[in-house]
Structure formats: structure tokens, C-alpha cells
Write a protein that holds these residues in place. Structure first.
Motif, short mmCIF file in Angstrom:
data_model
loop_
_atom_site.label_atom_id
_atom_site.label_comp_id
_atom_site.label_asym_id
_atom_site.label_seq_id
_atom_site.Cartn_x
_atom_site.Cartn_y
_atom_site.Cartn_z
N MET A 128 0.84 -1.19 0.00
CA MET A 128 0.00 0.00 0.00
C MET A 128 0.88 1.24 0.00
O MET A 128 2.01 1.21 0.45
N LEU A 181 -10.50 -7.91 5.87
CA LEU A 181 -9.63 -6.76 5.59
C LEU A 181 -9.23 -6.02 6.85
O LEU A 181 -8.10 -5.57 6.99
N LEU A 227 -4.95 -5.69 1.32
CA LEU A 227 -5.23 -4.73 0.27
C LEU A 227 -4.09 -4.71 -0.75
O LEU A 227 -2.97 -5.11 -0.45
N ALA A 228 -4.39 -4.23 -1.96
CA ALA A 228 -3.41 -4.22 -3.03
C ALA A 228 -2.29 -3.24 -2.75
O ALA A 228 -2.45 -2.29 -1.97
N GLU A 229 -1.15 -3.47 -3.40
CA GLU A 229 -0.01 -2.59 -3.25
C GLU A 229 -0.33 -1.16 -3.67
O GLU A 229 0.22 -0.20 -3.14
N GLU A 230 -1.28 -1.02 -4.59
CA GLU A 230 -1.64 0.30 -5.11
C GLU A 230 -2.60 1.06 -4.20
O GLU A 230 -3.01 2.18 -4.52
N THR A 231 -2.99 0.45 -3.09
CA THR A 231 -3.95 1.10 -2.18
C THR A 231 -3.43 2.46 -1.72
O THR A 231 -2.27 2.62 -1.37
N VAL A 267 -9.23 5.07 2.92
CA VAL A 267 -8.51 3.93 2.37
C VAL A 267 -9.20 3.55 1.05
O VAL A 267 -10.40 3.31 1.03
N HIS A 268 -8.43 3.48 -0.04
CA HIS A 268 -9.01 3.12 -1.33
C HIS A 268 -8.08 2.16 -2.07
O HIS A 268 -6.93 2.48 -2.35
N ASP A 269 -8.60 0.97 -2.34
CA ASP A 269 -7.90 -0.04 -3.13
C ASP A 269 -8.43 0.05 -4.55
O ASP A 269 -9.52 -0.46 -4.84
N ARG A 279 -9.07 -3.64 -6.44
CA ARG A 279 -10.26 -4.43 -6.08
C ARG A 279 -11.48 -3.56 -5.81
O ARG A 279 -12.53 -4.05 -5.46
N SER A 321 3.31 -1.92 5.05
CA SER A 321 2.06 -2.25 4.36
C SER A 321 0.89 -2.32 5.33
O SER A 321 -0.17 -2.78 4.97
#
Length: 491
Positions: A1, A82, A184-188, A215-217, A220, A245
């Protein structure tokens, strides 16, 4: 993240998000608390929002957020979680800390579910976990769902059932422990908003604790929003720290120097809004609209868009000159800064920087083409008093605005400033010492709310304006201005 650089710089976040309250963690670890049952064996409610679900447990008011999965034994036994097991804690002024786990293991809780109607929020349902009293305190954890809004509302209520006064210094409405937000994805992207709530206004405070977290993933399409709605009783703070992370932290209602509950008295925390499962834009828009109801200043059309002022080490002549220069830029309001009184509490100017009769200062600014305003602390007094005042170690008198006499005195004092010719008052954070606030039995945030109430009562009598003082000083560069503007874009 990763942290979203468009919302806040990393340096600002590191200043705004502090380490999780160690006292609560230490207290919980030092208690002998039995192991909890798995969620599949715990009585709980589940609330749905888009691709996410929130479980709310009866035994200790714990909650979690998980991903929706088709109903199956595997999904029930091993859901994709999550945010795990979010609890709460209550820190007493004597150093003791009560956690939801400690309260839950103290006996069978009572679980209440009932509908409600609110003039602004509309209809919804209250869910309440009431714990067995401990140390003379009755604790209730409240969760509200709303038919017209995409979020839940959390509050904690504490009632003193003992025969003695009880002091409370902090209530953590939600504890996110290290590693409990994951998956959560790395791009979160995560962003916080550095606002301080004073009177009817949110004020940008870049070096203070945040009051909300997003928080925004984007991979997904998972979104979460945690944000306070102010009541004016406590200081709302997100005390947290980014850690690789993972994120851990505490959404705190801080009562400094502490609030005292008399026998039979109750205290309810500021509301924590929890949004999940819907798009970030929807959650942000709804939170902003709800906040606009909590922070609703009167006479919005008359509020100055800007004013000119000078450091409080300068005097009227410098301010008048600067006000004249600002007129060319369309700035028509001029503010006398703090420290203008010769003797604090007298409403008399300190010569030679200001005239003793401050009506002359207001008239001077008006003659120069500016609308005059003045900075003031409504908690100040000078001489006299009685049971509704107290003296600090330096000899300064302070007013207890939690008394009818104190409120009447402060309102009259603010009315005098309007009668001198000032159009708007700017309320600065009071320098009242903690020991005096303790004698008054109120936290600083509540005293500040009373100060605004007294000033607003005086303003209503003369169609005046009351505003908060600034809480941040910005350098005149693009990044700092954009960072500040991002905190208010939706407003």
C-alpha cells in the motif's frame, strides 16, 4: 500500500499521525483475559455495503470488515478479512484503562436493537451493547445504521453508577492494532485530513493530529472511510502511524485535562463515522454533507473570505497601513491580533501600541476603509468574580462558563466589543491553565465550545460574526497551498 501524494505529503502525515496510545495496549496486555471464541460461534449482526460486510459482536462490541463471499462452510470458517477485531478502550484519570475485552469478560452483555427517527439523518436502527458495570461504570457501545446514508455511526456512553466522582481522560472509539488492516493491493492509497474543529468551523491544522482516514484499493475497488463528527466536548484525534504495508492507530476522544463525571452523570463520545463498500466519492460527499450540518456557522453570506492582520508584536499604526495596502487586492477586513490588552481581561488596549479605549481602534480602521475585527479570549476576566471565577498562579482571573453567572459575564464582555464598533470577533485558543480547568471540572475542548457559545450569543444580539483563529501558518508556495486546499476541496 502507499500514501496518496496528491492528498498529503509524507512529512505532513508523519506529523499528523502519531503512535498508538501505549497505555491502552499495555493495560490490555497486562490483564489476564481469556481467549475469545471464533466469530462463527459468537452472536453478531452483519451489515452489507457493496462488496464488503461488517460484523458486529454482541459479547464485547468488537467489529470487523470482510469481503463478501458466496455462502459456504469454507467462507464462514475462513472469510477474507480486511480489518480485524476493532475494539475500544476507556482511560480513566487515575491511570486505569478499561478495554472492551475486559468489559466483555465481566459478564453477559445486553444487546438491544430498536428503530429511531432523526430530523436530519432520517430513519435508522440503533444496535446497543450494554456491559455489566465495572468499577462503578456502566458502559454502552452504540452502532447506528441509516436508511438514507452509506455509513455506520459509532459512539460510546459511560455512566457513573458509583457514589464518587470519576475522571475520564480519553475514550478510544476504535483501536486498529498493528497488522489488523491487511489484504489490500499494493496500489492502495490512504490519506488523512488535518482538521481541528472549533466552534462551528473546521480549521486546517497541518501540524496537529488528523480527524479522518480514507482507504481506497483501486485494484479491487474497496473503499473505507473513518471520520469524526464533532460535538465540542472532546478533542477528536486520529493517533496513528504508517508502518510499511500496515496501519495501526486509535481514533481518540481526548478530554484534557480530564472530565469529571459526578455520581449518576453520563458522557457520550463524539460520533465516529465508518463508511465501507461504496465508492470513495459517495462516502466523501456524504461525510462532507453530514459535517456541514455539524459545522454550520450562522450568517454564512457575511463571513469574510479573507482579512489582513499583523503579528501581535505590532500595533494599530502598522495594521492600519497594511489594511490600506490590502484594499487594492480586494481585502476589506482588518483583524487586530491577540495580545492587544494592556491587562488581560480588561478590554482596555495596551498603550502605546493601542489606545486604551479600543473603540478608537475600531473607528480608525473603519476610517481607513476596512471592516474592523478583533481577537479575543472569552475565558479571561479581571478582578472580582466569586464562585464562578478562579485565579491561576500568575494572578490572572478566569471565568467558569459552565455556570449561569460565568456565561452571562462572558456574553456581556463580548457584547462590549461589538458595541465598540467591531464587526467580527476571532476566538483564539485560550491560555487558561490545566489546573484551572480541572477546578472547573471541564476539558479544554468543552471550555472552547462554551467560549464560542458566549461570543455567538453576543453576536446574535447585534448581527455580528464569530470566527476561529488560524491554526496553521503556510509558506507562500504551491505545495503548501495545495495541501491545505485539499483538506477543504469538498467543502
Amino acid at each position: 500500500m502507499k500514501w496518496n501524494p496528491l492528498s498529503f505529503t509524507l512529512s505532513s502525515l508523519l506529523m499528523a499521525l502519531l503512535v498508538l496510545c501505549g497505555q491502552a495496549a499495555h493495560s490490555q496486555s497486562s490483564q489476564s483475559i481469556p481467549e475469545k471464541m471464533p466469530w462463527t460461534l459468537r452472536e453478531h449482526y452483519t451489515f452489507s455495503a457493496g462488496p464488503l460486510r461488517l460484523d458486529y459482536a454482541k459479547d464485547n462490541a468488537e467489529w470487523r470488515i470482510k469481503v463478501y463471499q458466496e455462502d459456504s462452510e469454507a467462507a464462514r470458517m475462513h472469510p477474507e478479512v480486511l480489518l480485524r477485531d476493532v475494539g475500544f478502550s476507556i482511560q480513566l484519570s487515575d491511570g486505569r484503562t478499561l478495554t472492551n475485552d475486559m468489559l466483555g469478560f465481566g459478564g453477559e452483555t445486553t444487546f438491544v436493537r430498536e428503530p429511531f427517527e432523526d430530523a436530519f439523518l432520517g430513519g435508522g436502527t440503533h444496535y446497543r451493547v450494554q456491559f455489566v458495570p465495572r468499577d462503578g461504570l456502566l458502559v454502552e457501545h452504540n452502532l447506528a445504521t441509516l436508511r438514507q446514508w452509506s455509513f455506520l455511526l459509532l459512539t460510546i456512553k459511560v455512566t457513573n453508577q458509583s457514589g464518587e466522582p470519576v475522571g475520564i481522560s480519553r475514550i478510544t472509539t476504535a483501536n486498529i492494532l498493528p497488522g489488523y488492516l491487511s489484504g489490500l493491493a499494493e496500489e492502495t492509497m490512504m490519506s488523512a485530513r488535518n482538521l481541528r474543529f472549533r466552534g462551528a468551523y473546521p480549521v486546517y491544522a497541518k501540524d496537529g493530529p488528523a480527524t479522518s482516514l480514507r482507504v481506497h484499493d483501486p485494484v479491487r475497488q474497496f473503499g473505507m472511510l473513518f471520520a469524526f463528527l464533532p460535538s465540542g466536548v472532546s478533542s477528536c484525534e486520529l493517533n496513528a502511524s504508517p508502518g510499511g504495508s500496515q496501519v495501526h492507530g486509535a481514533f481518540d476522544c481526548v478530554y484534557s485535562p480530564g472530565i469529571t463525571l459526578a455520581p449518576g452523570a453520563s458522557l457520550e463520545t463524539d460520533t465516529l463515522l465508518v463508511g465501507f463498500g461504496v465508492t470513495p466519492a459517495v462516502m466523501e460527499a456524504q461525510y462532507t454533507y453530514l459535517l456541514s450540518n455539524a459545522c454550520a456557522p450562522a450568517r454564512v453570506e457575511r463571513i469574510p473570505r479573507a482579512w489582513v492582520t499583523v503579528p501581535d508584536t505590532e500595533g494599530l499604526s502598522v495594521l492600519r497601513a497594511e489594511a490600506g495596502n490590502a484594499l487594492a487586492s480586494g481585502i476589506q477586513h482588518a483583524l487586530i491580533p491577540g495580545n492587544w490588552e494592556g491587562r488581560p481581561g480588561t478590554l482596555e488596549g495596551g498603550t502605546p501600541r493601542y489606545p486604551r479605549n479600543m473603540a478608537e481602534a475600531a473607528r480608525s480602521l473603519r476610517d481607513a476603509g476596512s471592516t474592523p475585527g478583533i481577537t479575543v479570549d472569552p475565558l479571561l476576566s479581571h478582578g472580582g468574580g466569586g464562585a464562578w471565577t478562579a485565579q491561576s498562579a500568575d494572578g490572572q482571573q478566569w471565568v467558569n462558563l459552565n455556570t449561569p453567572e460565568g456565561r452571562q459575564f462572558a456574553t456581556g464582555r463580548m457584547r462590549k466589543l461589538f458595541d465598540m464598533g467591531f464587526t467580527f470577533l476571532v476566538i483564539e485558543p485560550s491560555r487558561i491553565p490545566d489546573d484551572v480547568l480541572s477546578r472547573f471540572g471541564m476539558p479544554r475542548a468543552l471550555a472552547d465550545a462554551y467560549a464560542f457559545a458566549a461570543a455567538n450569543e453576543a453576536a446574535a444580539q447585534v448581527n455580528g460574526i464569530v470566527l476561529p483563529s488560524s491554526a496553521a501558518r503556510l509558506n507562500a508556495n504551491r505545495d503548501e497551498l495545495l495541501e491545505a486546499a485539499s483538506g477543504f476541496a469538498h467543502f
